[in-house]
Design a protein around this motif. Structure first.
Motif, PDB file in Angstrom:
ATOM      1  N   LEU A  44      -5.523  21.123  20.199  1.00 42.81           N
ATOM      2  CA  LEU A  44      -4.642  20.425  19.261  1.00 42.81           C
ATOM      3  C   LEU A  44      -4.021  21.415  18.272  1.00 42.81           C
ATOM      4  N   VAL A  45      -4.853  22.269  17.684  1.00 41.37           N
ATOM      5  CA  VAL A  45      -4.362  23.192  16.658  1.00 41.37           C
ATOM      6  C   VAL A  45      -3.367  24.188  17.252  1.00 41.37           C
ATOM      7  N   THR A  46      -3.690  24.746  18.421  1.00 36.88           N
ATOM      8  CA  THR A  46      -2.783  25.744  19.001  1.00 36.88           C
ATOM      9  C   THR A  46      -1.503  25.112  19.520  1.00 36.88           C
ATOM     10  N   GLU A  47      -1.575  23.872  20.020  1.00 34.13           N
ATOM     11  CA  GLU A  47      -0.351  23.195  20.436  1.00 34.13           C
ATOM     12  C   GLU A  47       0.549  22.928  19.231  1.00 34.13           C
ATOM     13  N   ALA A  48      -0.061  22.560  18.093  1.00 30.00           N
ATOM     14  CA  ALA A  48       0.733  22.370  16.873  1.00 30.00           C
ATOM     15  C   ALA A  48       1.360  23.689  16.445  1.00 30.00           C
ATOM     16  N   ALA A  49       0.629  24.796  16.586  1.00 32.30           N
ATOM     17  CA  ALA A  49       1.170  26.105  16.207  1.00 32.30           C
ATOM     18  C   ALA A  49       2.332  26.511  17.107  1.00 32.30           C
ATOM     19  N   LYS A  50       2.259  26.148  18.384  1.00 31.33           N
ATOM     20  CA  LYS A  50       3.321  26.502  19.325  1.00 31.33           C
ATOM     21  C   LYS A  50       4.652  25.827  19.009  1.00 31.33           C
ATOM     22  N   GLU A  51       4.614  24.832  18.154  1.00 31.70           N
ATOM     23  CA  GLU A  51       5.860  24.170  17.746  1.00 31.70           C
ATOM     24  C   GLU A  51       6.711  25.076  16.858  1.00 31.70           C
ATOM     25  N   TYR A  52       6.127  26.185  16.412  1.00 31.28           N
ATOM     26  CA  TYR A  52       6.858  27.162  15.600  1.00 31.28           C
ATOM     27  C   TYR A  52       7.211  28.354  16.493  1.00 31.28           C
ATOM     28  N   PRO A  53       8.479  28.750  16.525  1.00 27.81           N
ATOM     29  CA  PRO A  53       8.897  29.821  17.440  1.00 27.81           C
ATOM     30  C   PRO A  53       8.293  31.180  17.112  1.00 27.81           C
ATOM     31  N   ASN A  54       7.758  31.333  15.913  1.00 22.65           N
ATOM     32  CA  ASN A  54       7.179  32.611  15.498  1.00 22.65           C
ATOM     33  C   ASN A  54       5.683  32.711  15.795  1.00 22.65           C
ATOM     34  N   PHE A  55       5.160  31.757  16.590  1.00 25.20           N
ATOM     35  CA  PHE A  55       3.750  31.789  16.992  1.00 25.20           C
ATOM     36  C   PHE A  55       3.646  32.094  18.479  1.00 25.20           C
ATOM     37  N   ARG A  56       2.698  32.961  18.813  1.00 24.72           N
ATOM     38  CA  ARG A  56       2.462  33.299  20.209  1.00 24.72           C
ATOM     39  C   ARG A  56       0.966  33.306  20.474  1.00 24.72           C
ATOM     40  N   LEU A  57       0.550  32.648  21.552  1.00 25.05           N
ATOM     41  CA  LEU A  57      -0.855  32.609  21.960  1.00 25.05           C
ATOM     42  C   LEU A  57      -0.988  33.350  23.290  1.00 25.05           C
ATOM     43  N   LEU A  58      -1.841  34.367  23.313  1.00 26.35           N
ATOM     44  CA  LEU A  58      -2.116  35.122  24.529  1.00 26.35           C
ATOM     45  C   LEU A  58      -3.544  34.837  24.965  1.00 26.35           C
ATOM     46  N   MET A  59      -3.700  34.160  26.107  1.00 25.17           N
ATOM     47  CA  MET A  59      -5.013  33.873  26.657  1.00 25.17           C
ATOM     48  C   MET A  59      -5.445  35.002  27.592  1.00 25.17           C
ATOM     49  N   GLU A  60      -6.746  35.070  27.828  1.00 24.77           N
ATOM     50  CA  GLU A  60      -7.331  36.132  28.651  1.00 24.77           C
ATOM     51  C   GLU A  60      -6.899  37.507  28.157  1.00 24.77           C
ATOM     52  N   ALA A  61      -6.854  37.623  26.831  1.00 26.18           N
ATOM     53  CA  ALA A  61      -6.464  38.888  26.181  1.00 26.18           C
ATOM     54  C   ALA A  61      -7.627  39.329  25.294  1.00 26.18           C
ATOM     55  N   GLU A  62      -8.369  40.297  25.760  1.00 31.26           N
ATOM     56  CA  GLU A  62      -9.585  40.728  25.074  1.00 31.26           C
ATOM     57  C   GLU A  62      -9.331  41.999  24.267  1.00 31.26           C
ATOM     58  N   VAL A  63      -9.611  41.933  22.979  1.00 32.39           N
ATOM     59  CA  VAL A  63      -9.434  43.096  22.112  1.00 32.39           C
ATOM     60  C   VAL A  63     -10.449  44.172  22.487  1.00 32.39           C
ATOM     61  N   THR A  64      -9.969  45.395  22.611  1.00 35.70           N
ATOM     62  CA  THR A  64     -10.839  46.525  22.962  1.00 35.70           C
ATOM     63  C   THR A  64     -10.950  47.557  21.854  1.00 35.70           C
ATOM     64  N   GLY A  65     -10.055  47.492  20.857  1.00 32.23           N
ATOM     65  CA  GLY A  65     -10.117  48.462  19.776  1.00 32.23           C
ATOM     66  C   GLY A  65      -9.038  48.235  18.750  1.00 32.23           C
ATOM     67  N   LEU A  66      -9.074  49.026  17.701  1.00 28.98           N
ATOM     68  CA  LEU A  66      -8.097  48.948  16.622  1.00 28.98           C
ATOM     69  C   LEU A  66      -7.128  50.120  16.699  1.00 28.98           C
ATOM     70  N   ILE A  67      -5.895  49.865  16.303  1.00 28.21           N
ATOM     71  CA  ILE A  67      -4.928  50.949  16.086  1.00 28.21           C
ATOM     72  C   ILE A  67      -5.048  51.351  14.621  1.00 28.21           C
ATOM     73  N   ARG A  68      -5.240  52.638  14.368  1.00 29.00           N
ATOM     74  CA  ARG A  68      -5.377  53.125  12.990  1.00 29.00           C
ATOM     75  C   ARG A  68      -4.326  54.177  12.703  1.00 29.00           C
ATOM     76  N   GLU A  69      -3.743  54.082  11.539  1.00 33.30           N
ATOM     77  CA  GLU A  69      -2.799  55.098  11.069  1.00 33.30           C
ATOM     78  C   GLU A  69      -2.952  55.250   9.568  1.00 33.30           C
ATOM     79  N   ASP A  70      -3.046  56.477   9.088  1.00 28.77           N
ATOM     80  CA  ASP A  70      -3.114  56.743   7.650  1.00 28.77           C
ATOM     81  C   ASP A  70      -4.214  55.950   6.963  1.00 28.77           C
ATOM     82  N   GLY A  71      -5.367  55.826   7.630  1.00 26.68           N
ATOM     83  CA  GLY A  71      -6.514  55.159   7.025  1.00 26.68           C
ATOM     84  C   GLY A  71      -6.442  53.647   7.005  1.00 26.68           C
ATOM     85  N   ALA A  72      -5.491  53.055   7.716  1.00 33.08           N
ATOM     86  CA  ALA A  72      -5.334  51.600   7.719  1.00 33.08           C
ATOM     87  C   ALA A  72      -5.262  51.084   9.150  1.00 33.08           C
ATOM     88  N   ALA A  73      -5.680  49.829   9.350  1.00 35.10           N
ATOM     89  CA  ALA A  73      -5.512  49.165  10.647  1.00 35.10           C
ATOM     90  C   ALA A  73      -4.043  48.792  10.805  1.00 35.10           C
TER      91      ALA A  73
END
Length: 401
Positions: free
Chosen positions: A109-138
């Motif tokens: 329900l929540v993600t379908e409501a979010a999809k009503e906004y064009p600036n929202f994107r849901l990626l399924m089967e997308a597993e985070v493996t690490g962070l991108i870091r630059e200048d001491g920040a994520a």
């Protein structure tokens, strides 16, 4: 690829934050490592605080349309009889009840409501493996999907990927463990129309079980000593069936429906929290910031409250393209008191009720647990269970709204 905000984890915290930010005009991508939200034996108690948030988002009718059961009372069953622990009747809320909603339905329900906004994107089967870091920040995340490895850059990265958070690990953040004496074995048995109506906790010397009414079946949570699941399996499913029959006699004739340990799920209970929920460009919320015990069933609701508080603080700066670290600190300051107080109350129940019961296999069967022996009673109990310590309200608005 680049974006304003990337959220790792499509649980209640991540999904609700994604919706709130998208609704506020923020470019947001939500990453969920599974192919869908359909996983059994997840927490699914929507308390009045969460139902109020859904109402403020204009989603109350959609929640009401989901298959669910409402209850306004929680009961404790001892060997001496049943005691009502708390009633939400009289709570100063539009929603004086708990709604038991399958979590996958709520997340859809929540993600379908979010999809009503064009600036929202849901990626399924997308597993985070690490962070991108630059200048001491994520500056975003690396993730893996069926097509390979990818980078997703963002102004703000939010770790909402649960108690085993990969984002937290990649950031080098380590939670402080508060301890839990138990794990929970989940399974289901058929329910008859004449059975007890409300959700209850059954407690006896040497055994605890929570029974949640799902209309056609009981969702059962058998509480075992920490790390004892392998020992339980070694004793065989007949031992588990016998425990059910002893604790809840009206289910004795149905335990044969539990064919084996392939029919159960195990929750390795954790109670912990980070000392610091943020780094430059990074914010942790929900179980990734503070794993909650299942005591009081408030985990989902604390996660949703984190998401609302975070959105209230960071939505406008994100839309402008920059979130100072002071604002991330402000989110933690806002959510730390309810987290600490709730965990303290959970520890009290674990230590004064659950630990003695689990250790009492050779003790007399009677365990006197009057309501006055619990850390919260009466009106305070209604508010604590229903609304929490610091209920959040949606302050964000769509651009121009």
């Amino acid at each position: 690829m680049s974006g304003t905000c990337v959220i790792a984890g499509g649980g209640p915290a991540g999904a609700v934050l994604g919706l709130l930010l998208a609704r506020s005009g923020v470019e947001v991508t939500l990453l969920e490592k599974h192919k869908d939200f359909l996983r059994d034996f997840r927490g699914d108690t929507l308390h009045p605080s969460t139902l109020q948030v859904m109402d403020e988002l204009g989603l109350a009718d959609r929640v009401e349309a989901l298959p669910h059961r409402k209850t306004s009372a929680l009961w404790l069953w001892t060997d001496e009889g049943a005691v009502q622990l708390v009633s939400l009747k009289g709570l100063r809320s539009k929603y004086p009840y708990i709604a038991f909603v399958p979590q996958w339905d709520f997340l859809n329900l929540v993600t379908e409501a979010a999809k009503e906004y064009p600036n929202f994107r849901l990626l399924m089967e997308a597993e985070v493996t690490g962070l991108i870091r630059e200048d001491g920040a994520a500056r975003g995340v690396r993730y893996r999907d069926a097509s390979g490895e990818h980078e997703l850059r963002a102004t703000l990265t939010v770790g909402a990927d649960g108690r085993g958070s990969q984002v937290r690990r990649a950031a080098g953040l380590v939670p402080v463990e508060r301890g839990a004496p138990m794990d929970v074995v989940w399974f289901r048995l058929p329910r008859d129309p004449g059975d007890f109506e409300d959700t209850f906790l059954r407690i006896s010397a040497g055994g605890l079980m929570v029974a949640i009414n799902r209309e056609t079946y009981w969702q059962l949570a058998y509480v075992i000593p920490k790390g004892a699941f392998e020992e339980l399996k070694a004793r065989g499913v007949e031992d588990l069936r016998a425990s059910v029959a002893r604790l809840i006699p009206f289910l004795a004739g149905r335990t044969g429906e539990l064919e084996g340990f392939g029919d159960v799920g195990v929750l390795r209970v954790a109670l912990n929290r980070l000392r610091r929920w943020y780094r430059p460009g990074l914010l942790m919320i929900g179980d990734a910031a503070h794993a909650m015990s299942p005591v009081f069933g408030v985990g989902i609701n604390l996660a949703v409250q984190d998401a609302v508080a975070a959105a209230n603080v960071i939505a406008e700066p994100l839309r402008a393209g920059h979130v100072p670290v002071e604002l991330l600190r402000k989110v933690q300051r806002r959510r730390t008191p309810p987290t600490v107080i709730t965990q303290y109350a959970q520890q009290l129940v674990q230590n004064r009720l659950i630990r003695p019961a689990l250790a009492g296999s050779g003790a007399p069967s009677r365990i006197p647990v009057p309501p006055s022996g619990l850390p919260i009673v009466g009106d305070l109990a209604r508010r604590f269970i229903g609304l929490g310590i610091l209920p959040e309200h949606v302050r964000t608005r769509p651009p121009g709204g």
